[in-house]
Design a protein around this motif. Structure first.
Motif, short mmCIF file in Angstrom:
data_model
loop_
_atom_site.label_atom_id
_atom_site.label_comp_id
_atom_site.label_asym_id
_atom_site.label_seq_id
_atom_site.Cartn_x
_atom_site.Cartn_y
_atom_site.Cartn_z
N ILE A 111 0.83 -1.15 0.04
CA ILE A 111 0.15 0.07 0.12
C ILE A 111 0.99 1.22 -0.17
O ILE A 111 1.69 1.50 0.92
CB ILE A 111 -1.03 0.02 1.10
CG1 ILE A 111 -1.92 -1.23 1.18
CG2 ILE A 111 -1.62 1.13 1.33
CD1 ILE A 111 -2.77 -1.22 2.45
N VAL A 112 0.72 1.81 -1.06
CA VAL A 112 1.42 3.21 -1.27
C VAL A 112 0.63 4.46 -1.09
O VAL A 112 -0.21 4.48 -2.06
CB VAL A 112 2.31 3.22 -2.58
CG1 VAL A 112 3.09 4.38 -2.76
CG2 VAL A 112 3.08 2.05 -2.63
N PRO A 113 0.50 5.08 0.00
CA PRO A 113 -0.17 6.34 -0.07
C PRO A 113 -0.12 7.32 -1.09
O PRO A 113 1.02 7.43 -1.76
CB PRO A 113 0.16 7.01 1.50
CG PRO A 113 1.63 6.28 1.65
CD PRO A 113 1.54 5.19 1.12
N LYS A 114 -1.18 8.06 -1.22
CA LYS A 114 -0.89 9.23 -2.45
C LYS A 114 0.07 10.07 -2.07
O LYS A 114 0.68 10.66 -3.01
CB LYS A 114 -2.38 9.83 -2.89
CG LYS A 114 -3.56 8.81 -3.30
CD LYS A 114 -3.19 8.68 -4.58
CE LYS A 114 -4.52 7.69 -5.18
NZ LYS A 114 -5.56 8.55 -5.59
N SER A 115 0.44 10.38 -0.90
CA SER A 115 1.24 11.38 -0.52
C SER A 115 2.92 10.98 -0.69
O SER A 115 3.69 11.88 -0.81
CB SER A 115 1.34 11.61 0.83
OG SER A 115 1.67 10.37 1.73
N ASN A 116 3.04 9.52 -1.34
CA ASN A 116 4.20 9.09 -1.78
C ASN A 116 4.47 8.93 -3.10
O ASN A 116 5.09 8.03 -3.77
CB ASN A 116 4.63 7.91 -0.95
CG ASN A 116 4.85 7.93 0.33
OD1 ASN A 116 4.63 8.73 1.08
ND2 ASN A 116 5.84 7.25 0.80
N VAL A 117 3.74 9.48 -4.11
CA VAL A 117 3.72 9.64 -5.46
C VAL A 117 4.42 10.70 -5.98
O VAL A 117 4.29 11.75 -5.46
CB VAL A 117 2.22 9.52 -6.05
CG1 VAL A 117 2.59 9.58 -7.51
CG2 VAL A 117 1.49 8.36 -5.83
#
Length: 392
Positions: free
Chosen positions: A219-225
């Motif tokens: 799970i990669v949060p949107k804040s890590n794009v």
């Protein structure tokens, strides 16, 4: 050789970095090579003294000077000290700029200070078992789930793969409808579903930890794009010219070091009661290499100047990477030959430099791909069936 252009500040920086290597890196390098990984304390010590990521603004802990010559000095001194398999430049200048170029302010504040200090070590994960130079052929996916992305896939031959705390991972975001949509995702060490395999055993550069990375429903949060989740391929292309200049700088510095070692050895080695350096064959071989080294150093320094003015083209970067890596392999091969049996023994630096050199014609784009890039530019107004227009 023509005088090279470095500022007074950069000359002082070179002296300080050389001293740092002799005190903090060289004494431990053999142990780290045996372990297959450089101790994390190396990054912390370098960060404390300002030798990691010099380019970020002062608010993030850096010097705020983006002049590539600072990193060029670091690369050269590492090769001269025979510590080139320490992944400092991978961290500082190959991966770090992605955070600056494409990260938002919140991401910069969150990641850059720790990276500058050496508290967080960086890696980038592009290569896959079936996708090396052809980045568009990757299979890793990151599917939008609304408030996060679900990352799956595996990457291989990742430098700093064991040490890394923060990994920038390239993955397809719309594999069914638009397979060229690729995003760059910041994966942190503690993310559930992210694991790495054991350190890979390599021919050379044994102090550089290299591993295969696995991502299973991460799970990669949107804040890590980083930036736009469909523009990752263009982001990677933007960074490739500098990556190839880094590779070229390392290759040429290693070639210069190998030449010096070989020259000194030929002066001392006796053959038929004469110094090996007294034979015309030795003189001619080394004269050819000396001329090539000086010519390529001049071209490489011009490429550095171009990069500093945002004018380094992908084609020029391909040329300098191709020529420098090929020359490095010729110099170390001739060095082993002129060392005779001693050249095959690891107690002599030329032996290790020979095996370290071989990968330089592969990573950052193989020599064959570099030739295709140059050829594509030569024939850009023609249709050549053997040239893949999608190549980086």
């Amino acid at each position: 050789m023509l005088k090279r252009e470095f500022t007074e500040e950069q000359t002082l920086f070179r002296g300080a970095y050389r001293k740092f290597l002799q005190q903090e890196i060289v004494p431990y390098m053999e142990h780290w090579r045996e372990q297959g990984i450089v101790g994390r304390e190396a990054f912390l010590k370098a960060g404390k003294l300002g030798f990691l990521m010099t380019w970020p603004d002062e608010q993030y802990g850096g010097m705020g000077d983006n002049d590539f010559r600072f990193e060029q000095i670091i690369i050269e001194e590492n090769q001269y000290a025979l510590t080139g398999d320490w992944g400092a430049t991978t961290h500082s200048r190959l991966v770090g700029p992605y955070l600056s170029r494409f990260g938002n302010e919140e991401q910069k504040q969150r990641f850059l200070p720790k990276c500058v200090a050496g508290e967080s070590i960086l890696a980038i994960a592009m290569t896959e078992p079936d996708a090396g130079s052809d980045l568009a052929g990757m299979r890793a996916t990151a599917i939008d789930q609304g408030d996060h992305y679900l990352l799956n896939g595996n990457k291989i031959y990742i430098s700093n793969g064991i040490n890394a705390d923060v990994i920038i991972v390239a993955a397809k975001t719309d594999p069914s409808n638009n397979p060229r949509n690729i995003g760059l995702f910041i994966v942190e060490r503690n993310f559930e579903g992210f694991t790495h395999g054991p350190m890979l055993k390599k021919m050379g550069q044994k102090g550089q930890d290299t591993a295969e990375l696995f991502f299973q429903d991460v799970i990669v949060p949107k804040s890590n794009v980083l930036g736009d989740d469909a523009k990752g391929l263009s982001y990677l292309m933007e960074g490739l010219a500098e990556e190839r200049l880094i590779s070229a700088s390392s290759s040429l510095a290693a070639a210069q070091k190998a030449f010096d070692i070989t020259l000194n050895f030929t002066r001392d080695r006796k053959l038929f009661k004469k110094s090996l350096a007294d034979f015309q064959n030795t003189q001619f071989k080394l004269a050819d290499l000396r001329a090539e080294l000086d010519m390529q150093q001049t071209y490489l320094d011009q490429c550095v100047k171009a990069l500093n003015h945002n004018a380094l083209s992908a084609v020029d970067a391909a040329k300098v990477k191709l020529l420098s890596s090929e020359l490095q392999c010729r110099v170390v091969d001739e060095g082993v030959q002129l060392h005779g049996g001693a050249g095959y023994m690891d107690e002599y630096p030329i032996s290790r430099m020979f095996t370290d050199a071989r990968v330089t014609r592969i990573y950052a784009g193989t020599s064959e791909v570099m030739k295709l890039i140059v050829a594509r530019d030569m024939y850009k107004d023609e249709t050549l069936p053997f040239i893949d227009r999608d190549l980086p």
